[in-house]
Write a protein that holds these residues in place. Sequence first.
Motif, PDB file in Angstrom:
ATOM      1  N   LEU A  31       0.820  -1.209   0.000  1.00 10.25           N
ATOM      2  CA  LEU A  31       0.000   0.000   0.000  1.00 10.25           C
ATOM      3  C   LEU A  31       0.852   1.257   0.000  1.00 10.25           C
ATOM      4  CD1 LEU A  31      -2.937  -0.729   2.442  1.00 10.25           C
ATOM      5  CD2 LEU A  31      -2.987  -0.579  -0.027  1.00 10.25           C
ATOM      6  N   CYS A  32       1.891   1.249   0.794  1.00 10.26           N
ATOM      7  CA  CYS A  32       2.734   2.436   0.896  1.00 10.26           C
ATOM      8  C   CYS A  32       3.494   2.710  -0.392  1.00 10.26           C
ATOM      9  CB  CYS A  32       3.720   2.290   2.051  1.00 10.26           C
ATOM     10  SG  CYS A  32       2.904   2.353   3.652  1.00 10.26           S
ATOM     11  N   THR A  33       4.015   1.685  -1.009  1.00  4.56           N
ATOM     12  CA  THR A  33       4.865   1.907  -2.171  1.00  4.56           C
ATOM     13  C   THR A  33       4.088   2.046  -3.463  1.00  4.56           C
ATOM     14  OG1 THR A  33       5.184  -0.470  -2.425  1.00  4.56           O
ATOM     15  CG2 THR A  33       6.839   0.739  -1.197  1.00  4.56           C
ATOM     16  N   LEU A  34       3.072   1.271  -3.667  1.00  4.45           N
ATOM     17  CA  LEU A  34       2.397   1.264  -4.964  1.00  4.45           C
ATOM     18  C   LEU A  34       1.092   2.039  -5.010  1.00  4.45           C
ATOM     19  CD1 LEU A  34       3.020  -2.441  -5.977  1.00  4.45           C
ATOM     20  CD2 LEU A  34       4.314  -0.422  -6.625  1.00  4.45           C
ATOM     21  N   GLU A  35       0.509   2.330  -3.887  1.00  6.06           N
ATOM     22  CA  GLU A  35      -0.768   3.030  -3.880  1.00  6.06           C
ATOM     23  C   GLU A  35      -0.648   4.473  -3.397  1.00  6.06           C
ATOM     24  OE1 GLU A  35      -3.737   1.867  -4.900  1.00  6.06           O
ATOM     25  OE2 GLU A  35      -2.875  -0.032  -5.489  1.00  6.06           O
ATOM     26  N   ILE A  36       0.048   4.703  -2.328  1.00  2.66           N
ATOM     27  CA  ILE A  36       0.089   6.027  -1.717  1.00  2.66           C
ATOM     28  C   ILE A  36       1.176   6.906  -2.332  1.00  2.66           C
ATOM     29  CG2 ILE A  36       0.413   7.259   0.453  1.00  2.66           C
ATOM     30  CD1 ILE A  36      -0.753   4.733   1.829  1.00  2.66           C
ATOM     31  N   ALA A  37       2.333   6.351  -2.592  1.00  4.74           N
ATOM     32  CA  ALA A  37       3.469   7.132  -3.077  1.00  4.74           C
ATOM     33  C   ALA A  37       3.189   7.875  -4.390  1.00  4.74           C
ATOM     34  CB  ALA A  37       4.699   6.250  -3.207  1.00  4.74           C
ATOM     35  N   PRO A  38       2.555   7.272  -5.397  1.00  7.98           N
ATOM     36  CA  PRO A  38       2.294   8.033  -6.631  1.00  7.98           C
ATOM     37  C   PRO A  38       1.413   9.259  -6.404  1.00  7.98           C
ATOM     38  CG  PRO A  38       2.055   5.709  -7.052  1.00  7.98           C
ATOM     39  CD  PRO A  38       2.218   5.861  -5.573  1.00  7.98           C
ATOM     40  N   TYR A  39       0.437   9.176  -5.527  1.00  7.09           N
ATOM     41  CA  TYR A  39      -0.405  10.336  -5.238  1.00  7.09           C
ATOM     42  C   TYR A  39       0.400  11.426  -4.543  1.00  7.09           C
ATOM     43  CZ  TYR A  39      -4.404   7.495  -6.451  1.00  7.09           C
ATOM     44  OH  TYR A  39      -5.293   6.719  -7.112  1.00  7.09           O
ATOM     45  N   PHE A  40       1.284  11.038  -3.656  1.00 12.26           N
ATOM     46  CA  PHE A  40       2.135  12.002  -2.974  1.00 12.26           C
ATOM     47  C   PHE A  40       3.056  12.704  -3.970  1.00 12.26           C
ATOM     48  CE2 PHE A  40       5.971  12.980  -0.430  1.00 12.26           C
ATOM     49  CZ  PHE A  40       5.386  13.866   0.460  1.00 12.26           C
ATOM     50  N   ILE A  41       3.630  11.951  -4.872  1.00 17.81           N
ATOM     51  CA  ILE A  41       4.519  12.531  -5.892  1.00 17.81           C
ATOM     52  C   ILE A  41       3.745  13.463  -6.813  1.00 17.81           C
ATOM     53  CG2 ILE A  41       5.948  11.977  -7.892  1.00 17.81           C
ATOM     54  CD1 ILE A  41       6.730   9.389  -6.336  1.00 17.81           C
ATOM     55  N   LEU A  42       2.554  13.060  -7.253  1.00 22.29           N
ATOM     56  CA  LEU A  42       1.742  13.926  -8.117  1.00 22.29           C
ATOM     57  C   LEU A  42       1.348  15.209  -7.398  1.00 22.29           C
ATOM     58  CD1 LEU A  42      -0.593  11.399  -9.927  1.00 22.29           C
ATOM     59  CD2 LEU A  42       1.223  12.787 -10.928  1.00 22.29           C
ATOM     60  N   TYR A  43       1.032  15.116  -6.124  1.00 21.18           N
ATOM     61  CA  TYR A  43       0.695  16.307  -5.345  1.00 21.18           C
ATOM     62  C   TYR A  43       1.864  17.282  -5.332  1.00 21.18           C
ATOM     63  CZ  TYR A  43      -0.169  19.287  -1.331  1.00 21.18           C
ATOM     64  OH  TYR A  43      -0.306  20.374  -0.509  1.00 21.18           O
ATOM     65  N   LYS A  44       3.047  16.750  -5.094  1.00 17.74           N
ATOM     66  CA  LYS A  44       4.233  17.611  -5.062  1.00 17.74           C
ATOM     67  C   LYS A  44       4.499  18.235  -6.429  1.00 17.74           C
ATOM     68  CE  LYS A  44       7.002  16.391  -1.246  1.00 17.74           C
ATOM     69  NZ  LYS A  44       8.342  16.544  -0.852  1.00 17.74           N
ATOM     70  N   VAL A  45       4.299  17.481  -7.501  1.00 24.94           N
ATOM     71  CA  VAL A  45       4.558  17.989  -8.852  1.00 24.94           C
ATOM     72  C   VAL A  45       3.570  19.103  -9.201  1.00 24.94           C
ATOM     73  CG1 VAL A  45       4.431  17.390 -11.303  1.00 24.94           C
ATOM     74  CG2 VAL A  45       5.667  15.915  -9.713  1.00 24.94           C
ATOM     75  N   PHE A  46       2.300  18.886  -8.921  1.00 23.79           N
ATOM     76  CA  PHE A  46       1.280  19.864  -9.328  1.00 23.79           C
ATOM     77  C   PHE A  46       1.211  21.098  -8.427  1.00 23.79           C
ATOM     78  CE2 PHE A  46      -0.663  16.194 -11.594  1.00 23.79           C
ATOM     79  CZ  PHE A  46      -0.512  16.708 -12.863  1.00 23.79           C
ATOM     80  N   THR A  47       1.583  20.962  -7.164  1.00 20.48           N
ATOM     81  CA  THR A  47       1.516  22.116  -6.274  1.00 20.48           C
ATOM     82  C   THR A  47       2.844  22.857  -6.187  1.00 20.48           C
ATOM     83  OG1 THR A  47       2.052  20.777  -4.342  1.00 20.48           O
ATOM     84  CG2 THR A  47      -0.292  21.122  -4.832  1.00 20.48           C
ATOM     85  N   GLY A  48       3.916  22.238  -6.625  1.00 19.16           N
ATOM     86  CA  GLY A  48       5.216  22.884  -6.591  1.00 19.16           C
ATOM     87  C   GLY A  48       5.831  22.928  -5.211  1.00 19.16           C
ATOM     88  N   VAL A  49       5.348  22.088  -4.300  1.00 18.75           N
ATOM     89  CA  VAL A  49       5.895  22.029  -2.944  1.00 18.75           C
ATOM     90  C   VAL A  49       7.270  21.371  -3.001  1.00 18.75           C
ATOM     91  CG1 VAL A  49       5.575  21.054  -0.641  1.00 18.75           C
ATOM     92  CG2 VAL A  49       3.603  21.865  -1.934  1.00 18.75           C
ATOM     93  N   ARG A  50       8.228  21.984  -2.316  1.00 19.31           N
ATOM     94  CA  ARG A  50       9.583  21.406  -2.318  1.00 19.31           C
ATOM     95  C   ARG A  50       9.920  20.842  -0.993  1.00 19.31           C
ATOM     96  NH1 ARG A  50      12.900  23.226  -6.855  1.00 19.31           N
ATOM     97  NH2 ARG A  50      11.498  24.420  -8.115  1.00 19.31           N
TER      98      ARG A  50
END
Length: 51
Positions: A32-51
């Motif tokens: 769950l952590c690696t294949l389900e949650i991590a992609p959403y976290f990465i997309l959030y960072k990409v689209f919001t520009g949070v560093r």
Amino acid sequence: MLVLTNIFSLLLIYRKNQSLITGNWFYFILYLCTLEIAPYFILYKVFTGVR
């Protein structure tokens, strides 16, 4: 809509494989952590520009 579809499919997979999952909780949480949650976290960072 995509998140709801993902959650629904995850629940279906959980119900179908419940006996395997309960015997191997550590690997299920790791999945769950690696294949389900991590992609959403990465997309959030990409689209919001949070560093």
